[in-house]
Design a protein around this motif. Structure first.
Motif, short mmCIF file in Angstrom:
data_model
loop_
_atom_site.label_atom_id
_atom_site.label_comp_id
_atom_site.label_asym_id
_atom_site.label_seq_id
_atom_site.Cartn_x
_atom_site.Cartn_y
_atom_site.Cartn_z
N ALA A 110 0.85 -1.19 0.00
CA ALA A 110 0.00 0.00 0.00
C ALA A 110 0.88 1.24 0.00
CB ALA A 110 -0.92 0.02 1.21
N ALA A 111 0.50 2.23 -0.82
CA ALA A 111 1.25 3.49 -0.89
C ALA A 111 0.26 4.63 -1.07
CB ALA A 111 2.25 3.46 -2.04
N ALA A 112 0.35 5.63 -0.20
CA ALA A 112 -0.59 6.75 -0.28
C ALA A 112 0.02 8.00 0.34
CB ALA A 112 -1.90 6.40 0.43
N GLY A 113 -0.40 9.14 -0.18
CA GLY A 113 0.08 10.42 0.33
C GLY A 113 -0.90 11.09 1.27
N TRP A 114 -2.04 10.45 1.51
CA TRP A 114 -2.97 10.96 2.52
C TRP A 114 -2.79 10.11 3.78
CZ3 TRP A 114 -8.77 9.97 3.36
CH2 TRP A 114 -9.29 10.92 4.28
N LEU A 117 -5.04 7.22 5.39
CA LEU A 117 -5.17 5.89 4.80
C LEU A 117 -4.13 4.91 5.31
CD1 LEU A 117 -5.88 6.83 1.07
CD2 LEU A 117 -7.54 6.12 2.80
N VAL A 118 -2.91 5.38 5.56
CA VAL A 118 -1.80 4.44 5.76
C VAL A 118 -0.92 4.71 6.97
CG1 VAL A 118 -1.62 3.71 3.34
CG2 VAL A 118 -0.45 5.79 4.09
N ASP A 119 -0.97 5.89 7.56
CA ASP A 119 -0.02 6.24 8.61
C ASP A 119 -0.50 5.70 9.96
OD1 ASP A 119 1.80 7.32 10.35
OD2 ASP A 119 1.57 9.39 9.66
N PRO A 120 0.22 4.74 10.56
CA PRO A 120 -0.22 4.17 11.84
C PRO A 120 -0.16 5.17 12.98
CG PRO A 120 1.95 3.34 11.27
CD PRO A 120 1.46 4.10 10.07
N HIS A 121 0.53 6.29 12.78
CA HIS A 121 0.62 7.31 13.81
C HIS A 121 -0.36 8.46 13.57
CE1 HIS A 121 4.17 5.18 15.10
NE2 HIS A 121 4.71 5.33 13.91
N GLY A 122 -1.20 8.34 12.56
CA GLY A 122 -2.12 9.41 12.22
C GLY A 122 -3.52 9.15 12.70
N LEU A 123 -4.50 9.67 11.96
CA LEU A 123 -5.89 9.61 12.39
C LEU A 123 -6.52 8.25 12.13
CD1 LEU A 123 -7.01 13.10 11.02
CD2 LEU A 123 -6.37 12.52 13.37
N VAL A 142 3.82 2.32 2.41
CA VAL A 142 4.58 3.54 2.11
C VAL A 142 3.71 4.73 2.48
CG1 VAL A 142 5.70 4.91 0.33
CG2 VAL A 142 5.85 2.40 0.27
N VAL A 143 4.20 5.58 3.37
CA VAL A 143 3.46 6.73 3.89
C VAL A 143 4.12 8.02 3.41
CG1 VAL A 143 2.62 7.91 5.95
CG2 VAL A 143 2.85 5.41 5.95
N ARG A 144 3.34 8.89 2.80
CA ARG A 144 3.82 10.23 2.46
C ARG A 144 2.76 11.23 2.93
NH1 ARG A 144 7.64 7.58 2.11
NH2 ARG A 144 9.20 7.46 0.45
N ASP A 145 3.09 12.52 2.89
CA ASP A 145 2.20 13.54 3.43
C ASP A 145 1.92 14.62 2.39
OD1 ASP A 145 0.75 15.35 4.88
OD2 ASP A 145 2.22 15.64 6.47
#
Length: 294
Positions: A110-114, A117-123, A142-145
């Motif tokens: 999985a790869a996303a810039g939001w 969707l993918v960041d375990p430390h996010g919302l 893959v996590v991007r912002d």
């Protein structure tokens, strides 16, 4: 063997169809279907199958993607807005997780810039990190912002990372995501050239991805299914979240480089996407016809 793309690497043989789900946030089909706007999307819809989809209200990204990615209704996953407060996504595994549970040899990506969707430390995240599988080399996230660094640049980076993963043959089921178009809709509305130019940029990303998958099919006779969808529409002025037809409208394209077209209904519900993917991942018998009782 001479491969059609330099550096293309073979993957382990599989008797299951490989799947890439491409998420394109906030694309209205009537605009993508305009001449010289979504040329690749139009060609894939013509070569494959095109399905209409109506999103639940509120037509907000986290609830919408929550339904698409987990096979859940709003009532089941509990997402009401992009804060994810009150959501039950840890109890609603995403389609990558479900494919792994279906077959524990499945490698997922999985790869996303939001980050939601993918960041375990996010919302969120809506895509489970599954650290044990990451340690085992069976899952990659893959996590991007794009919220911070801009979605035009981040979508291009996410696409390049996904292309590298496809070229190396490192996953069996994947998800990649672009948000440039939705961002342009919010900032500029849908009336002028900015929204259309964003669709053209994303359309080029889709072309690169599907061209490379076609190359893998040509080189290794791999069975692939590419699914492309969006999470909501937009009002003409830009924006979404309400119950108008323009905000609720969505669509799904299913395409395969070998000409395979899934037997799906003309109209789909967002919570049907995940179970349909699981069905497409059922074992392919040697005669090429889907085996519904593996």
């Amino acid at each position: 063997m001479r491969y059609p793309v330099p550096g293309l690497q073979p993957a382990s043989k599989s008797n299951r169809r490989r799947v890439l789900l491409i998420g394109l946030d906030g694309i209205r089909w009537d605009i993508a279907a305009e001449s010289n706007v979504g040329s690749t999307l139009q060609a894939l819809a013509k070569a494959g199958s095109f399905h209409e989809m109506t999103m639940e209200v509120p037509t907000i990204s986290a609830p919408g993607w929550g339904s698409i990615l987990t096979g859940s209704t709003h009532a089941q996953h509990g997402l009401k807005d992009n804060s994810c407060v009150g959501g039950r996504t840890w109890n609603r595994p995403d389609f990558l997780s479900q494919c792994f549970y279906q077959d524990q040899d499945t490698r997922t990506f999985a790869a996303a810039g939001w980050p939601v969707l993918v960041d375990p430390h996010g919302l969120g995240p809506l895509i489970h990190p599954r650290m044990e599988q990451q340690y085992a080399g069976l899952h990659r996230v893959v996590v991007r912002d794009g919220e911070t660094f801009g979605y035009s640049a981040v979508d291009a980076e996410i696409t390049d990372i996904t292309l590298a993963a496809i070229k190396s043959g490192s996953f069996d089921v994947g998800f990649t995501y672009c948000c440039d178009v939705d961002d342009a809709g919010h900032i500029h509305g849908l009336q002028g050239h900015f929204y259309r130019e964003a669709i053209m940029r994303v359309d080029a990303h889709v072309k690169a991805l599907t061209n490379l998958i076609s190359a893998r099919h040509e080189a290794f006779s791999e069975e692939w299914l590419v699914i492309i969808t969006t999470d909501h529409g937009h009002v003409d002025e830009g924006g979404h979240g309400g119950a108008t037809a323009r905000e609720r409208e969505s669509w799904v394209i299913a395409w395969s480089p070998d000409g395979y077209t899934p037997d799906w209904d003309k109209e789909l519900r967002p919570e049907e996407i995940t179970p349909l993917i699981l069905r497409e991942r059922e074992i392919i018998p040697t005669d090429g016809s889907p085996d519904k009782n593996p």
